[in-house]
Design a protein around this motif. Structure first.
Motif, PDB file in Angstrom:
ATOM      1  N   SER A 178     -26.302  13.405   6.083  1.00  0.00           N
ATOM      2  CA  SER A 178     -26.489  12.126   6.777  1.00  0.00           C
ATOM      3  C   SER A 178     -26.417  12.397   8.269  1.00  0.00           C
ATOM      4  O   SER A 178     -26.051  13.498   8.707  1.00  0.00           O
ATOM      5  CB  SER A 178     -25.424  11.099   6.361  1.00  0.00           C
ATOM      6  OG  SER A 178     -24.126  11.568   6.695  1.00  0.00           O
ATOM      7  N   CYS A 179     -26.743  11.399   9.070  1.00  0.00           N
ATOM      8  CA  CYS A 179     -26.730  11.596  10.521  1.00  0.00           C
ATOM      9  C   CYS A 179     -26.647  10.237  11.214  1.00  0.00           C
ATOM     10  O   CYS A 179     -26.828   9.186  10.593  1.00  0.00           O
ATOM     11  CB  CYS A 179     -27.971  12.354  10.978  1.00  0.00           C
ATOM     12  SG  CYS A 179     -29.519  11.577  10.473  1.00  0.00           S
ATOM     13  N   GLY A 180     -26.364  10.288  12.517  1.00  0.00           N
ATOM     14  CA  GLY A 180     -26.271   9.039  13.263  1.00  0.00           C
ATOM     15  C   GLY A 180     -26.094   9.257  14.749  1.00  0.00           C
ATOM     16  O   GLY A 180     -25.768  10.361  15.210  1.00  0.00           O
TER      17      GLY A 180
ATOM     18  N   ASN B 119     -23.592   8.796   1.734  1.00  0.00           N
ATOM     19  CA  ASN B 119     -24.162   7.450   1.824  1.00  0.00           C
ATOM     20  C   ASN B 119     -24.088   6.964   3.263  1.00  0.00           C
ATOM     21  O   ASN B 119     -23.525   7.639   4.136  1.00  0.00           O
ATOM     22  CB  ASN B 119     -23.454   6.475   0.870  1.00  0.00           C
ATOM     23  CG  ASN B 119     -21.950   6.427   1.098  1.00  0.00           C
ATOM     24  OD1 ASN B 119     -21.479   6.446   2.240  1.00  0.00           O
ATOM     25  ND2 ASN B 119     -21.173   6.355   0.019  1.00  0.00           N
ATOM     26  N   ASP B 120     -24.658   5.794   3.526  1.00  0.00           N
ATOM     27  CA  ASP B 120     -24.671   5.270   4.892  1.00  0.00           C
ATOM     28  C   ASP B 120     -23.263   5.022   5.424  1.00  0.00           C
ATOM     29  O   ASP B 120     -22.976   5.273   6.600  1.00  0.00           O
ATOM     30  CB  ASP B 120     -25.460   3.944   4.932  1.00  0.00           C
ATOM     31  CG  ASP B 120     -26.950   4.126   4.695  1.00  0.00           C
ATOM     32  OD1 ASP B 120     -27.403   5.296   4.621  1.00  0.00           O
ATOM     33  OD2 ASP B 120     -27.662   3.116   4.568  1.00  0.00           O
ATOM     34  N   SER B 121     -22.380   4.532   4.567  1.00  0.00           N
ATOM     35  CA  SER B 121     -21.032   4.169   5.022  1.00  0.00           C
ATOM     36  C   SER B 121     -20.240   5.375   5.519  1.00  0.00           C
ATOM     37  O   SER B 121     -19.447   5.269   6.461  1.00  0.00           O
ATOM     38  CB  SER B 121     -20.254   3.486   3.890  1.00  0.00           C
ATOM     39  OG  SER B 121     -20.885   2.294   3.506  1.00  0.00           O
ATOM     40  N   ASN B 122     -20.455   6.523   4.882  1.00  0.00           N
ATOM     41  CA  ASN B 122     -19.701   7.720   5.263  1.00  0.00           C
ATOM     42  C   ASN B 122     -20.388   8.545   6.349  1.00  0.00           C
ATOM     43  O   ASN B 122     -19.858   9.569   6.784  1.00  0.00           O
ATOM     44  CB  ASN B 122     -19.456   8.594   4.036  1.00  0.00           C
ATOM     45  CG  ASN B 122     -18.460   7.968   3.078  1.00  0.00           C
ATOM     46  OD1 ASN B 122     -17.520   7.305   3.489  1.00  0.00           O
ATOM     47  ND2 ASN B 122     -18.679   8.161   1.772  1.00  0.00           N
ATOM     48  N   ALA B 123     -21.565   8.113   6.778  1.00  0.00           N
ATOM     49  CA  ALA B 123     -22.249   8.806   7.872  1.00  0.00           C
ATOM     50  C   ALA B 123     -21.497   8.559   9.184  1.00  0.00           C
ATOM     51  O   ALA B 123     -20.914   7.500   9.400  1.00  0.00           O
ATOM     52  CB  ALA B 123     -23.688   8.317   7.981  1.00  0.00           C
TER      53      ALA B 123
ATOM     54  N   PHE C  92     -10.346   0.202   6.447  1.00  0.00           N
ATOM     55  CA  PHE C  92     -11.296   1.315   6.473  1.00  0.00           C
ATOM     56  C   PHE C  92     -12.627   0.898   5.867  1.00  0.00           C
ATOM     57  O   PHE C  92     -12.681   0.160   4.889  1.00  0.00           O
ATOM     58  CB  PHE C  92     -10.726   2.513   5.707  1.00  0.00           C
ATOM     59  CG  PHE C  92      -9.608   3.214   6.445  1.00  0.00           C
ATOM     60  CD1 PHE C  92      -9.853   4.366   7.161  1.00  0.00           C
ATOM     61  CD2 PHE C  92      -8.313   2.696   6.431  1.00  0.00           C
ATOM     62  CE1 PHE C  92      -8.838   4.999   7.851  1.00  0.00           C
ATOM     63  CE2 PHE C  92      -7.287   3.319   7.115  1.00  0.00           C
ATOM     64  CZ  PHE C  92      -7.552   4.479   7.831  1.00  0.00           C
ATOM     65  N   THR C  93     -13.702   1.433   6.460  1.00  0.00           N
ATOM     66  CA  THR C  93     -15.052   1.141   5.960  1.00  0.00           C
ATOM     67  C   THR C  93     -15.672   2.348   5.268  1.00  0.00           C
ATOM     68  O   THR C  93     -16.793   2.269   4.780  1.00  0.00           O
ATOM     69  CB  THR C  93     -15.971   0.731   7.129  1.00  0.00           C
ATOM     70  OG1 THR C  93     -16.062   1.818   8.063  1.00  0.00           O
ATOM     71  CG2 THR C  93     -15.421  -0.502   7.842  1.00  0.00           C
ATOM     72  N   SER C  94     -14.923   3.471   5.252  1.00  0.00           N
ATOM     73  CA  SER C  94     -15.459   4.694   4.673  1.00  0.00           C
ATOM     74  C   SER C  94     -14.362   5.465   3.948  1.00  0.00           C
ATOM     75  O   SER C  94     -13.194   5.069   3.964  1.00  0.00           O
ATOM     76  CB  SER C  94     -16.064   5.585   5.775  1.00  0.00           C
ATOM     77  OG  SER C  94     -15.030   6.248   6.490  1.00  0.00           O
ATOM     78  N   GLU C  95     -14.767   6.605   3.366  1.00  0.00           N
ATOM     79  CA  GLU C  95     -13.813   7.487   2.676  1.00  0.00           C
ATOM     80  C   GLU C  95     -13.478   8.718   3.518  1.00  0.00           C
ATOM     81  O   GLU C  95     -12.923   9.682   3.009  1.00  0.00           O
ATOM     82  CB  GLU C  95     -14.438   7.971   1.360  1.00  0.00           C
ATOM     83  CG  GLU C  95     -14.945   6.868   0.461  1.00  0.00           C
ATOM     84  CD  GLU C  95     -15.907   7.398  -0.592  1.00  0.00           C
ATOM     85  OE1 GLU C  95     -15.427   7.758  -1.691  1.00  0.00           O
ATOM     86  OE2 GLU C  95     -17.116   7.473  -0.320  1.00  0.00           O
ATOM     87  N   THR C  96     -13.810   8.719   4.802  1.00  0.00           N
ATOM     88  CA  THR C  96     -13.791   9.947   5.597  1.00  0.00           C
ATOM     89  C   THR C  96     -12.510  10.147   6.402  1.00  0.00           C
ATOM     90  O   THR C  96     -11.813   9.199   6.759  1.00  0.00           O
ATOM     91  CB  THR C  96     -14.970   9.965   6.599  1.00  0.00           C
ATOM     92  OG1 THR C  96     -14.753   8.937   7.574  1.00  0.00           O
ATOM     93  CG2 THR C  96     -16.286   9.717   5.885  1.00  0.00           C
TER      94      THR C  96
END
Length: 595
Positions: A33-35, A81-85, A118-122
């Motif tokens: 993924s990237c951003g 996925n997008d959330s973990n990007a 939190f919005t992610s698992e990172t």
């Protein structure tokens, strides 16, 4: 293993385009993924699962700003996925992270208890919130000490502070470079990603934190002191990052191997630093050698061990770095050779640290200047392969082999220069032959299992070729010594299995291999022969698909280089036939900087 980028400009510029172009050059480090996050009146965030090209359609290339960060990811925490990007945003802060925060679960528990969501698992989001929470009541300078005292792991990060338009970051065990241009400062995981307007690179030391506002850089060392850091001239090399007419970077790099080999030979003949290192090795009066590496680097060590058996009574051991680190007992050596293409391979670095008490016996073999591994070893040899973009290594492995062969020659006090140059001419000829056996590739494409097999000096090369085939084709592949087939592995033989024998009529055990080939054939497996003209004629079975290699006047010890090229091409064309992404195989990254 991820790639991170930061941009800080005195004036507003078309920053999205610059961030995007830089991320494209870092994509070999991970492409799950990237951003990109852009400092503006409000932080702007663009991120998506998939590679950088997938992000392109979501970007506004007309956006102008003076500060931005970007990230291309190899997943370690959380699904793809997008959330973990990355990047992650909290209030007026945005963050990107390369590496692993080892105690992120305890950090996350602490933050949840303080009602953070939190919005992610990172681990990256946990680090962002941890820093933002601390900055509520403390200065940035105090935060540096806080991170060093409370955050565990090996990582580099960038924090964009949209309150003042500044960038804050830290290099903690992972590569990070600062590029300086007129009215612009850039940060990247690899200096190769910098654009042509960058004319200087600042060399950060491990543990350095830095604060950047516009084009002003403040570096704080591990003693919490503001310090200057050395800069050196940066020369943009577009050839290193272009395909130059080839359809993939991998095919370009396969075809560069003879040229890279000649570059290495030239340096090992005249480069004073190289000659000094080779002289130091001689003076060690070596009788025992321990080689440590991962993946392709480990297989290069196995080939070196095979060569040593031909010429010396040295005790040579080869260990996988991730295993060696946990050895309680291991045989003491006169020379330890640590091999890493990037010089940043985490498992190998840990082994170098474990061996710090015998630093004067440590030799690194690397393809990157000023790497961490070099700093941990007393002796260092570069392999002069140039930048390698394709994730599946070709020319870097080739030059690792060649450098190890030259170390063998160094022990023998022999150069073999004519033989080496003749071998490189043959390599060039094989690379220029773009035709391939379509029927052979068709057979392999239908296989559920592929086994590579050989004996003696060709066996280590089949280990590397098996790795290439599995990396690119996603087919289950293994390499088995031909004489070992009957000790269990022959139970795998059926019509869905292809066995590729790498053979040379110069091998003392050639007649034994013929017996092994027949044993496999009789049990229904498809047999493929990669060998010289004489060996193929002696086999005589026209039912076998084959690849013929011209080894005329090539010494047996140098033949692995020729078989390597054919193996690389075989893995390439199989992946192409399967429709796989050759430069960016799934789940992989070029530089493995995590355990």
């Amino acid at each position: 293993m991820c790639g991170i980028v930061g941009i800080s400009s005195v004036e507003k510029i078309k920053i999205v385009e610059l961030a995007y172009d830089t991320l494209k050059k870092l994509e070999y480090r991970g492409y799950d993924s990237c951003g990109i996050a852009i400092g503006s009146q409000d932080l702007k965030l663009f991120k998506k699962a998939g590679n950088v090209e997938n992000l392109k359609k979501h970007l506004d290339f007309d956006d102008e700003a003076s500060v931005a960060i970007g990230h291309t990811r190899w997943a370690t925490h959380g699904s793809v996925n997008d959330s973990n990007a990355h990047p992650f945003i909290y209030k007026n802060f945005a963050m990107v992270l390369n590496g692993i925060v080892e105690n992120y679960e305890s950090i996350k528990s602490y933050l949840i208890a303080k009602n953070y969501h939190f919005t992610s698992e990172t681990d990256a989001e946990a680090l962002l919130l941890y820093i933002a929470d601390y900055l509520n009541d403390h200065s940035l300078e105090e935060c540096i000490k806080f991170i060093r005292d409370n955050v565990e792991g090996n990582f580099s990060f960038l924090l964009l502070n949209n309150n003042d338009g500044g960038l804050f970051g830290m290099k903690n065990g992972l590569q990070l470079a600062l590029g300086i241009a007129p009215d612009l400062v850039m940060i990247a995981s690899d200096k190769m990603a910098f654009p042509k307007q960058v004319n200087e690179v600042m060399q950060l030391e491990n543990g350095d934190a830095f604060i950047i506002k516009e084009n002003n850089i403040t570096v704080i060392n591990l003693d919490d002191e503001v310090v200057p850091r050395r800069t050196f001239k940066y020369e943009f090399n577009s050839l290193a990052i272009d395909k130059n007419g080839y359809e993939t970077f991998m095919m370009k790099e396969i075809n560069e191997q003879a040229l890279c080999g000649r570059s290495l030979l030239a340096n090992y003949n005249v480069n004073k630093k190289v000659l000094s290192t080779l002289d130091k090795i001689k003076k060690l009066n070596v009788k025992s050698i321990h080689i440590i590496g991962c993946g392709s680097s480990y297989y290069a060590g196995m080939q070196f061990k095979s060569w040593c058996r031909e010429h010396f009574d040295y005790n040579v051991e080869v260990s996988i770095a991730s295993e060696f680190y946990f050895y309680k007992n291991f045989s003491k050596a006169d020379l330890y050779i640590l091999i890493s293409q990037s010089g940043e391979t985490k498992d190998t670095l840990l082994c170098a640290e474990k061996l710090s008490h015998v630093r004067d016996k440590l030799l690194s073999i690397v393809n990157s200047e000023n790497s961490t591994l070099e700093s941990l070893c007393e002796m260092n040899l570069a392999i002069y392969a140039g930048k390698e973009i394709g994730v599946a290594s070709t020319k870097a492995f080739f030059n690792q082999l060649l450098s190890l062969f030259l170390i063998t020659n160094n022990f023998l006090k022999s150069k073999n220069e004519a033989s080496l140059n003749y071998m490189l001419d043959k390599v060039e000829m094989i690379c220029e032959e773009n035709l391939y056996n379509k029927q052979l590739i068709s057979v392999l494409k239908k296989s559920k299992k592929i086994i590579l097999s050989s004996r003696a000096t060709l066996y280590p090369i089949t280990l590397e070729i098996a790795l290439k085939v599995k990396e690119l084709s996603y087919i289950s592949v293994e390499s088995i010594p031909s004489g070992e087939m009957k000790h269990g592995s022959i139970s795998l033989m059926d019509e869905d299995t292809s066995v590729i024998f790498f053979i040379t009529s110069d091998c003392p055990s050639f007649q034994k291999i013929l017996i092994n080939i027949n044993e496999v054939h009789l049990r229904g497996a498809r047999v493929i022969i990669v060998g010289d003209k004489k060996s193929i004629e002696l086999i005589g079975n026209k039912a076998y698909e084959n690849v013929c290699i011209d080894i005329k006047n090539i010494d047996l010890t140098l033949q692995p280089f020729l078989y390597l090229i054919e193996g690389q091409k075989l893995s390439y064309y199989l992946a192409k036939e399967l429709g796989n992404n050759i430069d960016m195989p799934r789940n992989l990254a070029k530089s493995v900087t995590v355990e």
